[in-house]
Design a protein around this motif. Structure first.
Motif, PDB file in Angstrom:
ATOM      1  N   GLY A   1      71.820 -44.961 128.050  1.00  0.00           N
ATOM      2  CA  GLY A   1      73.286 -44.104 128.042  1.00  0.00           C
ATOM      3  C   GLY A   1      73.909 -45.076 127.346  1.00  0.00           C
ATOM      4  N   ARG A   2      74.224 -46.648 128.193  1.00  0.00           N
ATOM      5  CA  ARG A   2      74.586 -47.544 127.621  1.00  0.00           C
ATOM      6  C   ARG A   2      74.488 -48.086 126.393  1.00  0.00           C
ATOM      7  NH1 ARG A   2      76.270 -52.527 131.841  1.00  0.00           N
ATOM      8  NH2 ARG A   2      77.086 -53.069 130.080  1.00  0.00           N
ATOM      9  N   ALA A   3      73.525 -47.537 125.844  1.00  0.00           N
ATOM     10  CA  ALA A   3      72.961 -47.584 124.354  1.00  0.00           C
ATOM     11  C   ALA A   3      72.914 -46.743 123.516  1.00  0.00           C
ATOM     12  CB  ALA A   3      71.530 -48.285 124.251  1.00  0.00           C
ATOM     13  N   GLY A   4      74.187 -45.707 123.797  1.00  0.00           N
ATOM     14  CA  GLY A   4      74.595 -44.371 123.372  1.00  0.00           C
ATOM     15  C   GLY A   4      73.459 -43.294 123.146  1.00  0.00           C
TER      16      GLY A   4
ATOM     17  N   ARG B   1      76.305 -40.706 138.176  1.00  0.00           N
ATOM     18  CA  ARG B   1      77.710 -40.356 137.548  1.00  0.00           C
ATOM     19  C   ARG B   1      78.444 -40.925 136.434  1.00  0.00           C
ATOM     20  NH1 ARG B   1      78.482 -41.106 143.283  1.00  0.00           N
ATOM     21  NH2 ARG B   1      79.311 -43.139 143.431  1.00  0.00           N
ATOM     22  N   ALA B   2      77.906 -42.204 136.062  1.00  0.00           N
ATOM     23  CA  ALA B   2      78.278 -42.908 134.700  1.00  0.00           C
ATOM     24  C   ALA B   2      77.195 -41.778 133.393  1.00  0.00           C
ATOM     25  CB  ALA B   2      77.749 -44.070 134.660  1.00  0.00           C
ATOM     26  N   LEU B   3      76.268 -40.990 133.385  1.00  0.00           N
ATOM     27  CA  LEU B   3      75.655 -40.856 133.211  1.00  0.00           C
ATOM     28  C   LEU B   3      76.777 -39.143 132.411  1.00  0.00           C
ATOM     29  CD1 LEU B   3      71.731 -40.863 133.569  1.00  0.00           C
ATOM     30  CD2 LEU B   3      73.200 -41.702 132.184  1.00  0.00           C
ATOM     31  N   GLN B   4      76.825 -38.850 133.601  1.00  0.00           N
ATOM     32  CA  GLN B   4      77.882 -37.372 133.718  1.00  0.00           C
ATOM     33  C   GLN B   4      79.264 -37.233 132.962  1.00  0.00           C
ATOM     34  OE1 GLN B   4      78.262 -36.502 137.575  1.00  0.00           O
ATOM     35  NE2 GLN B   4      76.598 -35.457 138.311  1.00  0.00           N
ATOM     36  N   GLU B   5      80.223 -39.008 133.281  1.00  0.00           N
ATOM     37  CA  GLU B   5      80.983 -39.098 132.129  1.00  0.00           C
ATOM     38  C   GLU B   5      80.405 -39.519 130.753  1.00  0.00           C
ATOM     39  OE1 GLU B   5      84.030 -39.772 133.242  1.00  0.00           O
ATOM     40  OE2 GLU B   5      83.896 -39.020 134.949  1.00  0.00           O
ATOM     41  N   PHE B   6      79.128 -39.906 129.865  1.00  0.00           N
ATOM     42  CA  PHE B   6      78.867 -39.847 129.337  1.00  0.00           C
ATOM     43  C   PHE B   6      78.800 -38.475 128.367  1.00  0.00           C
ATOM     44  CE2 PHE B   6      76.632 -44.162 129.761  1.00  0.00           C
ATOM     45  CZ  PHE B   6      77.981 -45.391 129.660  1.00  0.00           C
TER      46      PHE B   6
ATOM     47  N   SER C   1      76.882 -29.750 117.472  1.00  0.00           N
ATOM     48  CA  SER C   1      77.842 -28.323 118.293  1.00  0.00           C
ATOM     49  C   SER C   1      77.138 -28.538 119.843  1.00  0.00           C
ATOM     50  CB  SER C   1      77.180 -27.300 117.919  1.00  0.00           C
ATOM     51  OG  SER C   1      75.766 -26.939 118.812  1.00  0.00           O
ATOM     52  N   GLU C   2      78.096 -28.356 120.611  1.00  0.00           N
ATOM     53  CA  GLU C   2      78.532 -28.483 121.691  1.00  0.00           C
ATOM     54  C   GLU C   2      77.196 -26.567 122.907  1.00  0.00           C
ATOM     55  OE1 GLU C   2      79.066 -29.740 125.516  1.00  0.00           O
ATOM     56  OE2 GLU C   2      80.135 -30.263 123.684  1.00  0.00           O
ATOM     57  N   ILE C   3      76.742 -26.137 121.870  1.00  0.00           N
ATOM     58  CA  ILE C   3      75.571 -25.791 122.156  1.00  0.00           C
ATOM     59  C   ILE C   3      73.954 -26.476 122.071  1.00  0.00           C
ATOM     60  CG2 ILE C   3      73.974 -23.290 121.166  1.00  0.00           C
ATOM     61  CD1 ILE C   3      76.650 -21.974 121.044  1.00  0.00           C
ATOM     62  N   ALA C   4      74.371 -27.280 121.507  1.00  0.00           N
ATOM     63  CA  ALA C   4      73.576 -28.329 120.799  1.00  0.00           C
ATOM     64  C   ALA C   4      73.078 -28.960 122.339  1.00  0.00           C
ATOM     65  CB  ALA C   4      72.651 -28.663 119.281  1.00  0.00           C
ATOM     66  N   ARG C   5      74.045 -29.491 122.468  1.00  0.00           N
ATOM     67  CA  ARG C   5      75.093 -30.567 123.311  1.00  0.00           C
ATOM     68  C   ARG C   5      74.319 -29.828 124.879  1.00  0.00           C
ATOM     69  NH1 ARG C   5      78.791 -32.810 120.152  1.00  0.00           N
ATOM     70  NH2 ARG C   5      80.248 -32.110 121.269  1.00  0.00           N
ATOM     71  N   GLN C   6      74.736 -28.858 125.200  1.00  0.00           N
ATOM     72  CA  GLN C   6      74.348 -28.131 126.389  1.00  0.00           C
ATOM     73  C   GLN C   6      72.945 -27.547 126.975  1.00  0.00           C
ATOM     74  OE1 GLN C   6      76.512 -27.138 128.663  1.00  0.00           O
ATOM     75  NE2 GLN C   6      78.397 -29.080 127.818  1.00  0.00           N
ATOM     76  N   ALA C   7      72.606 -27.855 125.252  1.00  0.00           N
ATOM     77  CA  ALA C   7      70.925 -27.040 125.298  1.00  0.00           C
ATOM     78  C   ALA C   7      70.100 -27.892 125.777  1.00  0.00           C
ATOM     79  CB  ALA C   7      70.034 -26.123 124.491  1.00  0.00           C
ATOM     80  N   SER C   8      70.245 -29.262 125.287  1.00  0.00           N
ATOM     81  CA  SER C   8      69.438 -30.634 125.096  1.00  0.00           C
ATOM     82  C   SER C   8      68.934 -31.106 126.487  1.00  0.00           C
ATOM     83  CB  SER C   8      70.332 -31.250 124.267  1.00  0.00           C
ATOM     84  OG  SER C   8      71.653 -32.285 124.587  1.00  0.00           O
ATOM     85  N   ASP C   9      68.630 -32.402 125.861  1.00  0.00           N
ATOM     86  CA  ASP C   9      67.979 -33.008 127.516  1.00  0.00           C
ATOM     87  C   ASP C   9      68.811 -34.705 126.979  1.00  0.00           C
ATOM     88  OD1 ASP C   9      66.237 -31.389 129.460  1.00  0.00           O
ATOM     89  OD2 ASP C   9      65.106 -31.456 127.052  1.00  0.00           O
ATOM     90  N   LEU C  10      68.358 -34.581 126.192  1.00  0.00           N
ATOM     91  CA  LEU C  10      69.383 -36.167 124.836  1.00  0.00           C
ATOM     92  C   LEU C  10      70.115 -35.910 124.576  1.00  0.00           C
ATOM     93  CD1 LEU C  10      65.331 -38.304 124.662  1.00  0.00           C
ATOM     94  CD2 LEU C  10      67.560 -38.474 126.423  1.00  0.00           C
ATOM     95  N   ILE C  11      71.070 -37.169 124.400  1.00  0.00           N
ATOM     96  CA  ILE C  11      72.088 -36.832 123.450  1.00  0.00           C
ATOM     97  C   ILE C  11      72.431 -37.733 122.844  1.00  0.00           C
ATOM     98  CG2 ILE C  11      74.682 -36.296 122.739  1.00  0.00           C
ATOM     99  CD1 ILE C  11      74.724 -34.202 125.108  1.00  0.00           C
ATOM    100  N   LEU C  12      71.907 -38.018 121.146  1.00  0.00           N
ATOM    101  CA  LEU C  12      72.055 -39.353 120.843  1.00  0.00           C
ATOM    102  C   LEU C  12      73.275 -39.549 120.431  1.00  0.00           C
ATOM    103  CD1 LEU C  12      68.807 -39.031 118.777  1.00  0.00           C
ATOM    104  CD2 LEU C  12      69.278 -39.961 120.889  1.00  0.00           C
ATOM    105  N   THR C  13      74.592 -40.382 120.999  1.00  0.00           N
ATOM    106  CA  THR C  13      75.554 -40.206 120.281  1.00  0.00           C
ATOM    107  C   THR C  13      76.311 -40.738 119.115  1.00  0.00           C
ATOM    108  OG1 THR C  13      76.234 -42.257 121.402  1.00  0.00           O
ATOM    109  CG2 THR C  13      75.859 -40.882 123.131  1.00  0.00           C
TER     110      THR C  13
END
Length: 832
Positions: free
Chosen positions: A283-286, A97-102, A595-607
């Motif tokens: 996730g806590r490391a971004g 759930r924390a990941l979903q919030e991230f 972009s949001e498209i890139a984030r939605q298509a990805s497995d990892l997101i580097l914040t």
């Protein structure tokens, strides 16, 4: 077709107080498609597990036999095991759930007259939102102002072609869950949450589904096979006991003991908790993982495909050089520029968005507004626009300047030169300038102008009567950390490919600056699309830089890499990176500028948009895999002696055929469960394990060698335990004393196995130096349990035990030590 652009003024949005009142009225902007599993549902799910069913049946049988004390003890143990399981499940769920919030998307909202970035869940009807290329529409809305704005509405309508949206009634409706294909707009939210069209048809945005991974399938297969073996053994032991004793309930109880010892239910628990908690730590490391199980693939990644802009470079463009075609001269724009360059810069600005969101357009507009008189630009009114399109791309804007019509275009130099129809000699001259700029790592755009009549605008932007104006050289510097990042990737055995839309010379120059091997060997997207499978396989093996790449070409390269047996990770931040990110084994998106498209298509997101975070993700993936392997080795090795101790004496007809009862097995489970799923999850990993390089993706967790080692370990521990069993039984000791010796040997063996299993490379004397805060608790728990068994009569009574004396205790301890520690000699000669 071109689209008309209207102007909107005085848009202030809601005030903070109005938004707060509306949020109380409408609630969060979330689609509630199903209720989250609560604690009771979690507990019910745990109690339905095969092991829990066996434990409950055994508990009931104790009460049927009149063994009330054992029944109560069994019930208490079941409650404790269930509590541990619930804790593990809740801990894993909290991590997910924390990941979903991230990963919950943010949106730019006009509040109190100012743009603010807010979580999309806080949107309310009436909010004014800003949507740009690559964004996900967060709620149903109506367009207020649109600029070159198109949507992909396939999530709602199934239509994959972009749809033009503007302020005109009937064409101004935006639906939640659709994606911005191009342009920018202001829109007023009309519905949120379940009141949106998406909510009413029961869909969920942002849903991220993955199929079962290789490890998940293998875990399920091993657990299923052992469960089937346990049921077969259960039947055999029940029949043998019943044949000898004629007591149905007692025979059933002992058969349940064997079934309980055969089912390694700790494996799936360890699997889910390891990945969930590892993902939470990242996730806590971004470094956000969209699905915890995707970490399994990280340790197997052996090719990383890098997009240049925003990944290798800072995505911080500056305009470095202007080349004016008419005077055949170049200049570096300072605070002012000579008059002959103002026309080139004016047309470049006219071909850009008035409120640019692209880094190149921002650099063009910043320079234009800084060094020229902008009165000419401001008096013009844009009346039509041709969006960015084609391979390579260009874009065109049409303006009205009094009675005159002015047309401006900019785009890839090859495309601009083609539409301007320069003669061969002139083209050679301009290309020489282009190549010189590109060789310095500059990104070069061509600029063109034309005149036209509003009543006879061509359908295609290529068809204007274009005049070439000149070139713009923009520079996006490589990130300072990239050379060290590339060097570390190579050291870790990971190949690197650059897939960029830039000109080949620019791509090769930047690649050379950051340390890519053989940067001058470059192929372009059109060449890639013309290649057959065998040719492409040879090309991608020897080529590291791919230029002028478009989405289909990027996707084809990644698929070819995968067909060659590679596990491919891909970084990207733009709309055109979406298909490649989706098809890669690990898609990596930038969290800030992506972009949001890139984030939605990805497995990892580097914040933080820093690709170096990928190295940390690789290390975490390898750490999880290594520790999961340790846990599984431990589980299989310790289950074998319990299983054989419970079954062989019955089959061999020993004097005490059933040394264990369900009470003994359940308390062994109480020791084993937390050990594998909590202790090993915290275990640090040595540099040798982290630097071992990518693992074979088809290797999975349970190789023949790993299974053999675990089985041999378990068999040796079983041999030592059965030896103690046999010696005490034949020397005339009572059942309770023999049981005490066997139980002590297994508990001591379990303790030694826990510590010798901490590393497959280092000996126990070396691994004891590794910091694991739970190590002391494992020792203390085992020692306290042994002391209670040997020194407290009430505890001995509950477990059916009798004291055996210090000499016999030391014999059991020594047997356990030898049965386990032999593997340390094996480590020294050949680490496993």
């Amino acid at each position: 077709m071109p689209g008309k652009v209207a102007k909107a003024t005085g848009v202030t949005g809601l005030s903070s107080s109005e938004a707060a009142e509306l949020r109380l009225q409408y609630g969060d902007n979330r689609i509630s498609s199903r209720r989250q599993m609560r604690l009771l549902h979690t507990l019910v799910a745990i109690l339905r597990e095969p092991m829990s069913v066996l434990l409950i049946v055994a508990c009931l049988l104790y009460f049927v036999l009149g063994n009330t004390a054992e029944g109560i003890l069994m019930a208490a143990a079941i409650a404790l095991i269930s509590a541990i399981s619930v804790y593990q499940e809740v801990r894993s769920n909290h991590a997910v759930r924390a990941l979903q919030e991230f990963t919950r998307p943010a949106v730019t909202v006009i509040r109190d007259g100012l743009p603010k970035s807010l979580p999309s869940a806080e949107l309310v009807p009436g909010d004014v939102i800003v949507l740009e290329e690559g964004a996900n529409v967060p709620a149903d809305a109506l367009v207020i102002q649109a600029n070159d704005f198109t949507l992909n509405e396939s999530a709602i309508t199934g239509e994959s072609l972009p749809v033009i949206k503007n302020e005109q009634p009937g064409n101004n409706v935006l639906y939640q869950g659709t994606l911005v294909n191009s342009g920018k707009c202001l829109a007023r939210v009309s519905a949120t949450g379940n009141e949106t069209i998406l909510g009413k048809i029961g869909l969920s945005v942002g849903g991220y589904q993955t199929q079962k991974t290789i490890l998940q399938k293998q875990v399920s297969k091993v657990v299923r096979n052992l469960a089937l073996f346990g049921m077969a053994a259960f039947t055999a032991i029940f029949l043998v006991n019943y044949f000898h004793s004629g007591q149905f309930v007692v025979s059933l109880l002992f058969a349940l003991t064997l079934a309980m010892s055969a089912i390694p239910e700790e494996i799936p628990v360890a699997f889910s908790s390891f990945f969930a908690l590892g993902a939470y730590r990242l996730g806590r490391a971004g470094i956000i993982t969209r699905q915890p199980q995707i970490l399994e693939n990280l340790g197997a990644v052996n090719v990383l495909c890098l997009d240049k802009t925003g990944t290798i470079t800072e995505n911080r463009m500056s305009l470095k050089i202007l080349y004016d075609f008419k005077t055949d001269s170049l200049i570096e724009p300072a605070d002012t520029i000579p008059p002959q360059y103002e026309r080139l810069l004016l047309y470049a600005a006219l071909a850009s968005e008035a409120e640019p969101f692209d880094a190149m357009e921002k650099a063009i507009m910043e320079t234009y507004l800084r060094v020229t008189d902008t009165s000419v630009y401001h008096r013009m009114e844009m009346v039509y626009e041709y969006p960015l399109e084609g391979r390579p791309p260009m874009m065109t804007h049409v303006y009205k300047d009094g009675a005159a019509i002015v047309v401006a275009a900019k785009g890839a130099t090859e495309r601009i030169l083609d539409v301007c129809h320069l003669d061969p000699a002139t083209r050679v001259r301009v290309t020489a300038v282009l190549n010189d700029m590109s060789s310095k790592g500059y990104r070069v755009l061509g600029v063109a102008s034309a005149t036209a009549s509003l009543s006879h605008l061509p359908a295609q932007q290529n068809d204007f009567n274009w005049s070439f104006e000149g070139l713009l050289a923009l520079y996006d510097p490589p990130r300072k950390e990239m050379p060290a990042f590339i060097r570390k990737l190579y050291e870790d055995g990971i190949e690197i490919k650059i897939l960029t839309g830039d000109h080949a010379t620019t791509a090769s120059q930047i690649a050379g600056q950051i340390g890519i091997k053989e940067p001058l060997r470059c192929r372009n997207g059109e060449e890639i699309m013309q290649m057959d499978a065998s040719t492409l396989a040879a090309v991608i093996k020897s080529t590291a830089v791919f230029a002028r790449m478009f989405p289909e070409a990027k996707r084809k390269v990644i698929k070819a890499l995968q067909s060659a047996g590679n596990v491919v990770a891909m970084t990207g931040d733009g709309v055109n990176d979406g298909p490649a990110l989706k098809v890669a084994d690990i898609g990596i998106a930038m969290g800030k500028k992506g972009s949001e498209i890139a984030r939605q298509a990805s497995d990892l997101i580097l914040t933080d948009d820093n690709p170096s975070g990928f190295l940390q993700a690789i290390s975490e993936g390898r750490r999880i895999y290594s520790n999961l392997l340790k846990a599984v080795r431990y589980i299989l090795a310790i289950h074998i002696p319990i299983l054989l101790t419970a079954s062989l004496p019955v089959i061999l007809g020993w004097r005490f055929p059933n040394i264990f009862t369900p009470v003994h097995v359940i308390f062994l489970e109480l020791i084993m469960g937390p050990t594998c799923s909590i202790f090993f999850e915290r275990e640090p990993v040595s540099d040798a394990e982290l630097n071992a390089g990518p693992r074979n993706k088809d290797q999975g967790l349970f190789t023949r060698r790993e299974l053999l080692i675990s089985i041999v370990q378990g068999l040796v521990i079983a041999a030592g335990t059965l030896l103690i069993y046999y010696v005490f039984m034949t020397r005339g000791y009572a059942l309770e004393e023999t049981r005490m010796a066997v139980f002590t040997t297994i508990i001591c063996g379990n303790l030694f196995l826990t510590f010798t299993g901490r590393s497959a490379v280092h000996t126990i004397f070396q691994s004891l130096k590794f910091k694991n805060n739970l190590a002391i608790f494992v020792v203390l728990a085992s020692v306290c349990f042994l002391l209670m068994l040997h020194l407290l009569p009430p505890v001995r009574g509950l477990f059916g035990l009798q004291p055996i004396g210090i000499t016999n205790f030391l014999l059991c301890l020594a047997t356990a030590f030898v049965s386990v520690m032999w593997i340390e000699l094996f480590k020294r000669k050949r680490p496993f």
